[in-house]
Write a protein that holds these residues in place. Structure first.
Motif, PDB file in Angstrom:
ATOM      1  N   THR A   2     -30.014 -37.547  31.217  1.00 38.96           N
ATOM      2  CA  THR A   2     -31.118 -38.047  31.927  1.00 38.96           C
ATOM      3  C   THR A   2     -31.695 -37.320  33.026  1.00 38.96           C
ATOM      4  N   THR A   3     -33.010 -37.671  33.353  1.00 36.10           N
ATOM      5  CA  THR A   3     -33.842 -36.912  33.995  1.00 36.10           C
ATOM      6  C   THR A   3     -33.102 -36.997  35.358  1.00 36.10           C
ATOM      7  N   GLU A   4     -32.305 -37.956  35.761  1.00 37.60           N
ATOM      8  CA  GLU A   4     -31.595 -38.143  37.314  1.00 37.60           C
ATOM      9  C   GLU A   4     -30.291 -36.932  37.258  1.00 37.60           C
ATOM     10  N   LYS A   5     -29.788 -36.945  36.295  1.00 39.36           N
ATOM     11  CA  LYS A   5     -28.781 -35.664  36.165  1.00 39.36           C
ATOM     12  C   LYS A   5     -29.624 -34.554  36.269  1.00 39.36           C
ATOM     13  N   LYS A   6     -30.630 -34.376  35.763  1.00 42.74           N
ATOM     14  CA  LYS A   6     -31.262 -32.953  35.523  1.00 42.74           C
ATOM     15  C   LYS A   6     -31.869 -32.491  36.967  1.00 42.74           C
ATOM     16  N   GLN A   7     -32.427 -33.615  37.611  1.00 45.29           N
ATOM     17  CA  GLN A   7     -32.743 -33.410  39.166  1.00 45.29           C
ATOM     18  C   GLN A   7     -31.619 -33.197  40.001  1.00 45.29           C
ATOM     19  N   VAL A   8     -30.485 -33.664  39.873  1.00 41.80           N
ATOM     20  CA  VAL A   8     -29.274 -33.510  40.748  1.00 41.80           C
ATOM     21  C   VAL A   8     -28.795 -32.034  40.463  1.00 41.80           C
ATOM     22  N   LEU A   9     -28.732 -31.790  39.152  1.00 37.42           N
ATOM     23  CA  LEU A   9     -28.176 -30.215  38.865  1.00 37.42           C
ATOM     24  C   LEU A   9     -29.241 -29.531  39.293  1.00 37.42           C
ATOM     25  N   ARG A  10     -30.562 -29.674  39.489  1.00 40.68           N
ATOM     26  CA  ARG A  10     -31.842 -28.624  39.807  1.00 40.68           C
ATOM     27  C   ARG A  10     -31.362 -28.371  41.403  1.00 40.68           C
ATOM     28  N   LYS A  11     -31.331 -29.525  42.168  1.00 41.88           N
ATOM     29  CA  LYS A  11     -30.980 -29.453  43.420  1.00 41.88           C
ATOM     30  C   LYS A  11     -29.790 -28.670  43.757  1.00 41.88           C
ATOM     31  N   PHE A  12     -28.500 -28.721  42.879  1.00 44.95           N
ATOM     32  CA  PHE A  12     -27.539 -27.828  43.067  1.00 44.95           C
ATOM     33  C   PHE A  12     -27.777 -26.534  42.753  1.00 44.95           C
ATOM     34  N   TYR A  13     -28.626 -25.992  41.739  1.00 49.39           N
ATOM     35  CA  TYR A  13     -28.911 -24.867  41.479  1.00 49.39           C
ATOM     36  C   TYR A  13     -29.784 -24.068  42.475  1.00 49.39           C
ATOM     37  N   MET A  14     -30.843 -25.065  43.401  1.00 44.46           N
ATOM     38  CA  MET A  14     -31.479 -24.592  44.281  1.00 44.46           C
ATOM     39  C   MET A  14     -30.715 -23.978  45.620  1.00 44.46           C
ATOM     40  N   PHE A  15     -29.713 -24.902  45.602  1.00 45.30           N
ATOM     41  CA  PHE A  15     -28.871 -24.687  47.173  1.00 45.30           C
ATOM     42  C   PHE A  15     -28.033 -23.385  46.705  1.00 45.30           C
ATOM     43  N   LEU A  19     -27.823 -19.858  48.454  1.00 39.62           N
ATOM     44  CA  LEU A  19     -26.312 -19.343  49.149  1.00 39.62           C
ATOM     45  C   LEU A  19     -26.325 -18.010  48.660  1.00 39.62           C
ATOM     46  N   ILE A  20     -26.693 -17.705  47.337  1.00 35.88           N
ATOM     47  CA  ILE A  20     -26.728 -16.335  46.712  1.00 35.88           C
ATOM     48  C   ILE A  20     -27.835 -15.366  47.668  1.00 35.88           C
ATOM     49  N   VAL A  21     -28.828 -15.753  48.235  1.00 36.92           N
ATOM     50  CA  VAL A  21     -29.812 -15.289  48.913  1.00 36.92           C
ATOM     51  C   VAL A  21     -29.326 -14.918  50.265  1.00 36.92           C
ATOM     52  N   VAL A  22     -28.562 -15.843  50.966  1.00 36.06           N
ATOM     53  CA  VAL A  22     -27.864 -15.577  52.212  1.00 36.06           C
ATOM     54  C   VAL A  22     -27.060 -14.524  51.858  1.00 36.06           C
ATOM     55  N   LEU A  23     -26.128 -14.548  50.880  1.00 35.83           N
ATOM     56  CA  LEU A  23     -25.051 -13.459  50.670  1.00 35.83           C
ATOM     57  C   LEU A  23     -25.702 -11.997  50.539  1.00 35.83           C
ATOM     58  N   PHE A  24     -26.783 -11.961  49.843  1.00 36.04           N
ATOM     59  CA  PHE A  24     -27.353 -10.842  49.602  1.00 36.04           C
ATOM     60  C   PHE A  24     -27.915 -10.130  51.034  1.00 36.04           C
ATOM     61  N   TYR A  25     -28.678 -11.077  51.728  1.00 36.19           N
ATOM     62  CA  TYR A  25     -29.285 -10.850  52.947  1.00 36.19           C
ATOM     63  C   TYR A  25     -28.132 -10.325  53.966  1.00 36.19           C
ATOM     64  N   ALA A  26     -27.170 -11.198  54.051  1.00 40.13           N
ATOM     65  CA  ALA A  26     -26.033 -10.730  54.991  1.00 40.13           C
ATOM     66  C   ALA A  26     -25.309  -9.525  54.556  1.00 40.13           C
ATOM     67  N   GLY A  27     -25.255  -9.118  53.270  1.00 38.87           N
ATOM     68  CA  GLY A  27     -24.385  -7.845  52.803  1.00 38.87           C
ATOM     69  C   GLY A  27     -25.206  -6.745  53.205  1.00 38.87           C
ATOM     70  N   VAL A  28     -26.499  -6.891  53.024  1.00 41.19           N
ATOM     71  CA  VAL A  28     -27.698  -5.597  53.295  1.00 41.19           C
ATOM     72  C   VAL A  28     -27.518  -5.387  54.590  1.00 41.19           C
ATOM     73  N   LEU A 124     -28.262 -16.733  36.396  1.00 41.61           N
ATOM     74  CA  LEU A 124     -27.955 -17.776  35.522  1.00 41.61           C
ATOM     75  C   LEU A 124     -28.528 -19.107  36.381  1.00 41.61           C
ATOM     76  N   ASN A 125     -28.657 -19.256  37.532  1.00 46.56           N
ATOM     77  CA  ASN A 125     -28.954 -20.258  38.249  1.00 46.56           C
ATOM     78  C   ASN A 125     -30.627 -20.507  38.142  1.00 46.56           C
ATOM     79  N   ALA A 126     -31.374 -19.154  38.193  1.00 44.72           N
ATOM     80  CA  ALA A 126     -32.938 -19.365  37.929  1.00 44.72           C
ATOM     81  C   ALA A 126     -33.265 -19.549  36.631  1.00 44.72           C
ATOM     82  N   SER A 127     -32.535 -19.060  35.637  1.00 41.81           N
ATOM     83  CA  SER A 127     -32.849 -19.470  34.079  1.00 41.81           C
ATOM     84  C   SER A 127     -32.446 -20.768  33.778  1.00 41.81           C
ATOM     85  N   VAL A 128     -31.625 -21.614  34.242  1.00 39.67           N
ATOM     86  CA  VAL A 128     -31.508 -22.824  33.696  1.00 39.67           C
ATOM     87  C   VAL A 128     -32.395 -23.723  34.677  1.00 39.67           C
ATOM     88  N   MET A 129     -32.896 -23.353  35.817  1.00 39.93           N
ATOM     89  CA  MET A 129     -33.806 -24.015  36.366  1.00 39.93           C
ATOM     90  C   MET A 129     -35.313 -23.879  35.826  1.00 39.93           C
TER      91      MET A 129
END
Length: 139
Positions: A2-15, A19-28, A124-129
């Motif tokens: 359903t569209t609602e499930k897809k939208q919820v999953l996209r919000k999870f992928y965005m968050f 987190l991955i960007v924060v992990l990257f920036y903190a590491g650098v 993985l996250n970006a490709s699914v989005m």
């Protein structure tokens, strides 16, 4: 799916991407600070021994959320859910190893393992989005 499930999953992928960007920036950033300290450019500051511990804790948090996202994704898209879950479990285990040996590891060495984790996780996250609605329905 359903569209609602897809939208919820996209919000999870965005968050998760956030987190991955924060992990990257903190590491650098922590890697550069540790290099500056080891080169003697920051003699009056902390020795940055805490850098690997902080980074491992951040990696644990990112991995735990990614495991949750992988589990939620598994119901809708089993292939991506398994890939994301396995990647996250490996990241979690490595974060625990880094926490145990934090005093002997340097950030440069830690980033050699986290680098592929960050790149593959982001992909993985970006490709699914980027999938269209029809692609979600075919899965």
């Amino acid at each position: 799916m359903t569209t609602e499930k897809k939208q919820v999953l996209r919000k999870f992928y965005m968050f998760n991407i956030f987190l991955i960007v924060v992990l990257f920036y903190a590491g650098v950033h922590l890697n550069e600070e540790e290099k500056a300290f080891l080169a003697g450019l920051r003699p009056n500051q902390d020795s940055y021994d805490w850098a690997t511990s902080f980074y491992a804790i951040l990696g644990l948090a990112c991995s735990l959320f990614s495991i949750y996202v992988g589990a939620r994704t598994f119901a809708a898209i089993p292939g991506i859910g398994v890939a994301l879950g396995l990647l996250s479990v490996v990241g979690f285990i490595y974060s625990v190893v880094v926490l145990v040996y934090a005093t002997t590891l340097r950030m440069e060495d830690v980033l050699l393992v986290y680098g592929p984790y960050i790149v593959i996780g982001m992909w993985l996250n970006a490709s699914v989005m980027m999938w269209r609605d029809r692609d979600f329905l075919e899965q």
